[in-house]
Design a protein around this motif. Sequence first.
Motif, PDB file in Angstrom:
ATOM      1  N   HIS A   1      14.840 -35.573  44.214  1.00 47.73           N
ATOM      2  CA  HIS A   1      16.258 -35.837  43.954  1.00 47.73           C
ATOM      3  C   HIS A   1      17.141 -35.538  45.158  1.00 47.73           C
ATOM      4  CE1 HIS A   1      15.454 -36.777  39.793  1.00 47.73           C
ATOM      5  NE2 HIS A   1      14.658 -35.720  39.744  1.00 47.73           N
ATOM      6  N   ARG A   2      16.520 -35.347  46.307  1.00 54.55           N
ATOM      7  CA  ARG A   2      17.211 -35.200  47.580  1.00 54.55           C
ATOM      8  C   ARG A   2      18.248 -34.076  47.546  1.00 54.55           C
ATOM      9  NH1 ARG A   2      15.412 -39.482  50.573  1.00 54.55           N
ATOM     10  NH2 ARG A   2      16.855 -39.037  52.283  1.00 54.55           N
ATOM     11  N   VAL A   3      17.788 -32.949  47.010  1.00 56.33           N
ATOM     12  CA  VAL A   3      18.573 -31.715  47.019  1.00 56.33           C
ATOM     13  C   VAL A   3      17.976 -30.800  48.087  1.00 56.33           C
ATOM     14  CG1 VAL A   3      19.303 -29.696  45.687  1.00 56.33           C
ATOM     15  CG2 VAL A   3      19.131 -31.939  44.574  1.00 56.33           C
ATOM     16  N   MET A   4      18.827 -30.186  48.906  1.00 58.45           N
ATOM     17  CA  MET A   4      18.329 -29.306  49.961  1.00 58.45           C
ATOM     18  C   MET A   4      17.585 -28.120  49.378  1.00 58.45           C
ATOM     19  SD  MET A   4      21.489 -29.128  52.656  1.00 58.45           S
ATOM     20  CE  MET A   4      21.990 -30.566  53.622  1.00 58.45           C
ATOM     21  N   VAL A   5      16.429 -27.820  49.940  1.00 61.15           N
ATOM     22  CA  VAL A   5      15.660 -26.625  49.607  1.00 61.15           C
ATOM     23  C   VAL A   5      16.092 -25.529  50.576  1.00 61.15           C
ATOM     24  CG1 VAL A   5      13.356 -25.604  49.427  1.00 61.15           C
ATOM     25  CG2 VAL A   5      13.704 -28.020  48.836  1.00 61.15           C
ATOM     26  N   ASP A   6      16.798 -24.521  50.046  1.00 62.12           N
ATOM     27  CA  ASP A   6      17.301 -23.426  50.872  1.00 62.12           C
ATOM     28  C   ASP A   6      16.401 -22.211  50.680  1.00 62.12           C
ATOM     29  OD1 ASP A   6      18.754 -21.556  52.303  1.00 62.12           O
ATOM     30  OD2 ASP A   6      20.529 -21.635  51.026  1.00 62.12           O
ATOM     31  N   LEU A   7      15.907 -21.674  51.794  1.00 59.67           N
ATOM     32  CA  LEU A   7      14.953 -20.562  51.762  1.00 59.67           C
ATOM     33  C   LEU A   7      15.582 -19.238  52.191  1.00 59.67           C
ATOM     34  CD1 LEU A   7      11.996 -22.624  53.253  1.00 59.67           C
ATOM     35  CD2 LEU A   7      12.416 -22.061  50.854  1.00 59.67           C
ATOM     36  N   SER A   8      16.914 -19.176  52.230  1.00 53.67           N
ATOM     37  CA  SER A   8      17.593 -17.903  52.467  1.00 53.67           C
ATOM     38  C   SER A   8      17.238 -16.929  51.348  1.00 53.67           C
ATOM     39  CB  SER A   8      19.108 -18.099  52.493  1.00 53.67           C
ATOM     40  OG  SER A   8      19.491 -19.099  53.406  1.00 53.67           O
ATOM     41  N   HIS A   9      17.188 -15.668  51.664  1.00 56.10           N
ATOM     42  CA  HIS A   9      16.891 -14.584  50.720  1.00 56.10           C
ATOM     43  C   HIS A   9      15.429 -14.567  50.253  1.00 56.10           C
ATOM     44  CE1 HIS A   9      20.883 -12.769  49.762  1.00 56.10           C
ATOM     45  NE2 HIS A   9      21.327 -13.939  50.155  1.00 56.10           N
ATOM     46  N   SER A  10      14.644 -15.561  50.576  1.00 57.17           N
ATOM     47  CA  SER A  10      13.270 -15.601  50.072  1.00 57.17           C
ATOM     48  C   SER A  10      12.388 -14.602  50.808  1.00 57.17           C
ATOM     49  CB  SER A  10      12.682 -17.005  50.237  1.00 57.17           C
ATOM     50  OG  SER A  10      12.549 -17.340  51.607  1.00 57.17           O
ATOM     51  N   GLY A  11      11.302 -14.189  50.138  1.00 54.76           N
ATOM     52  CA  GLY A  11      10.273 -13.413  50.796  1.00 54.76           C
ATOM     53  C   GLY A  11       9.540 -14.271  51.809  1.00 54.76           C
ATOM     54  N   GLU A  12       8.843 -13.622  52.725  1.00 55.22           N
ATOM     55  CA  GLU A  12       8.216 -14.357  53.828  1.00 55.22           C
ATOM     56  C   GLU A  12       7.195 -15.377  53.329  1.00 55.22           C
ATOM     57  OE1 GLU A  12       5.973 -13.491  58.105  1.00 55.22           O
ATOM     58  OE2 GLU A  12       6.578 -11.830  56.810  1.00 55.22           O
TER      59      GLU A  12
ATOM     60  N   TYR B   1      21.251 -32.766  59.502  1.00 58.11           N
ATOM     61  CA  TYR B   1      20.291 -32.340  58.472  1.00 58.11           C
ATOM     62  C   TYR B   1      20.664 -32.954  57.120  1.00 58.11           C
ATOM     63  CZ  TYR B   1      18.333 -28.995  55.066  1.00 58.11           C
ATOM     64  OH  TYR B   1      17.716 -28.400  53.986  1.00 58.11           O
ATOM     65  N   ALA B   2      21.956 -32.969  56.815  1.00 53.26           N
ATOM     66  CA  ALA B   2      22.421 -33.579  55.572  1.00 53.26           C
ATOM     67  C   ALA B   2      22.077 -35.061  55.511  1.00 53.26           C
ATOM     68  CB  ALA B   2      23.923 -33.369  55.414  1.00 53.26           C
ATOM     69  N   LYS B   3      22.208 -35.751  56.629  1.00 52.59           N
ATOM     70  CA  LYS B   3      21.842 -37.168  56.664  1.00 52.59           C
ATOM     71  C   LYS B   3      20.360 -37.352  56.323  1.00 52.59           C
ATOM     72  CE  LYS B   3      25.209 -38.472  60.240  1.00 52.59           C
ATOM     73  NZ  LYS B   3      25.358 -38.912  61.643  1.00 52.59           N
ATOM     74  N   ALA B   4      19.524 -36.449  56.826  1.00 50.36           N
ATOM     75  CA  ALA B   4      18.088 -36.560  56.598  1.00 50.36           C
ATOM     76  C   ALA B   4      17.713 -36.319  55.139  1.00 50.36           C
ATOM     77  CB  ALA B   4      17.333 -35.577  57.501  1.00 50.36           C
ATOM     78  N   VAL B   5      18.450 -35.415  54.454  1.00 46.99           N
ATOM     79  CA  VAL B   5      18.098 -35.065  53.074  1.00 46.99           C
ATOM     80  C   VAL B   5      18.895 -35.876  52.057  1.00 46.99           C
ATOM     81  CG1 VAL B   5      17.972 -33.190  51.386  1.00 46.99           C
ATOM     82  CG2 VAL B   5      17.466 -32.730  53.778  1.00 46.99           C
ATOM     83  N   TRP B   6      20.209 -35.906  52.214  1.00 47.03           N
ATOM     84  CA  TRP B   6      21.063 -36.563  51.223  1.00 47.03           C
ATOM     85  C   TRP B   6      21.189 -38.056  51.458  1.00 47.03           C
ATOM     86  CZ3 TRP B   6      25.637 -32.749  52.296  1.00 47.03           C
ATOM     87  CH2 TRP B   6      25.314 -31.475  51.804  1.00 47.03           C
TER      88      TRP B   6
END
Length: 358
Positions: free
Chosen positions: A176-187, A351-356
Motif C-alpha cells: 500500500h506504499r506506506v513508508m516503513v519507519d524503523l526509528s525506535h526499533s531494536g537492532e 524518498y517520498a517519490k520512490a515510496v508514495w
Amino acid sequence: MSADIEDLIVVNALGGLDNPNAPASASASGALVQTSDQLTIDERTLADAHASGVTAINVTLGYTLGDFPPYQHTLDEIRTWDAIIAAHSRDLMRIDTAADIAEAKRLGKIGIIYGFQNAAAVEDRPERVAEFAGLGVRIIQLTYNQANQIGDGSMAPGNRGLTPLGRQVVEALNEHRVMVDLSHSGERTCLEAARASTQPISINHTGCRALVDLPRNKTDEELRLVASKGGFVGIYFMPFVNASGHATAADVVEHIAHAVNVCGEDHVGIGTDGTITAIDDLDGYRALLAEQVAQRQAAGASAAGERADTFPFVVDLRGVDQFRELARLLDERGYSSTRIEKILGLNFHNYAKAVWGS
C-alpha cells in the motif's frame, strides 16, 4: 549557502505542530502522553511554522503508548487531525503524495504528513494497513521503545527481531506504499525489516551509535543497509547525540556528518522530534521534567539517556531559526549548497517519490 531557506523544500521527517507554552501542552502540564485533541495550534504556532521555512512535517498521531485502546484511539486521532487541517485550511494541507510536498511549498502552506510511532493499532490484522493508508496515513513506525506484536523496540531486552506477523505487516506496508519507519526499533528488528522490505525504508529520527553508544541511536550496519536499499535517515535534535545528554547544535552536525559518511549525501536528512515553537520558560519546564521522565520510566516507555537533568531537545537548535541555524553550521563545515539542500528536505522528497509515487 547561496540560496535562502525560503526557496528550499524543508522537511522535518518527525516533528510536532504545537505551542508547548499553552496549558494543554504535555510540555506545560507534565502529562505523559499528549493526544492530538490537546494540541494547541494557535496563531503563534502557525506563524512560527511559516517563519521557520518548514515545508512539511511528519506529525505523530495514533497510539504510541498509554492506556488507550490502540485501534479506536488511532481512528479518533486521525479524525482529530482531519478536523485540525480543515479548521486551518489557509495554513495547512495534508500530504498524500510527493507532489503534495512541492505543492505545499508553492502555496505557502505547511504540509502535514500523517505518521504513527507505533504499529500497535494494526494489532494482529495486517489488512488494517490498507484502512490506515486510505485514511491518509503515509508513515508507520513499526515499534516504539517497547516490544509489540511486530518486533522489539530499542529498549526491549530480548532483541528478538521481526515476528512472523511483523513480516506480514511489512509486506502490507509495501503493497500500500506506506513508508516503513524503523526509528525506535531494536537492532535485529531494524535489520530484518530492512531486508524484508521490497520498498525503500527509513529511520526518520535517530542518531549514530558509532558516536554515542545508546540504544536509540543506530549502528553503522543499520544506517548502511537502509541507505543501500534507497532509503532515508533523519538525524534528530535530541539529547542522545551527546553522551552527557547535554546536546548542542555542534553534536547534531557531527551526527549528520557521520551519517553522510556512512550513507552518502543522498540519504540523510533531519527528523528533529520536536516542535518549532520553543518553550519560553526553561526554568519552569525544568521543574516538570523530572515528573515526565519518572512517568515514562514507570510506563516502560523511556530510552536509555533520558534523564531529569537533560532537556529532550537541543537548546541552541530550536525555535523559528532552527533550520536556518543548521544550514549555517553545515555551510561553516564546508558543505555545498547542494548538499545542504538535500539534507534539509530534498532527500526526503526523493524518498517520498520512490515510496508514495509522484
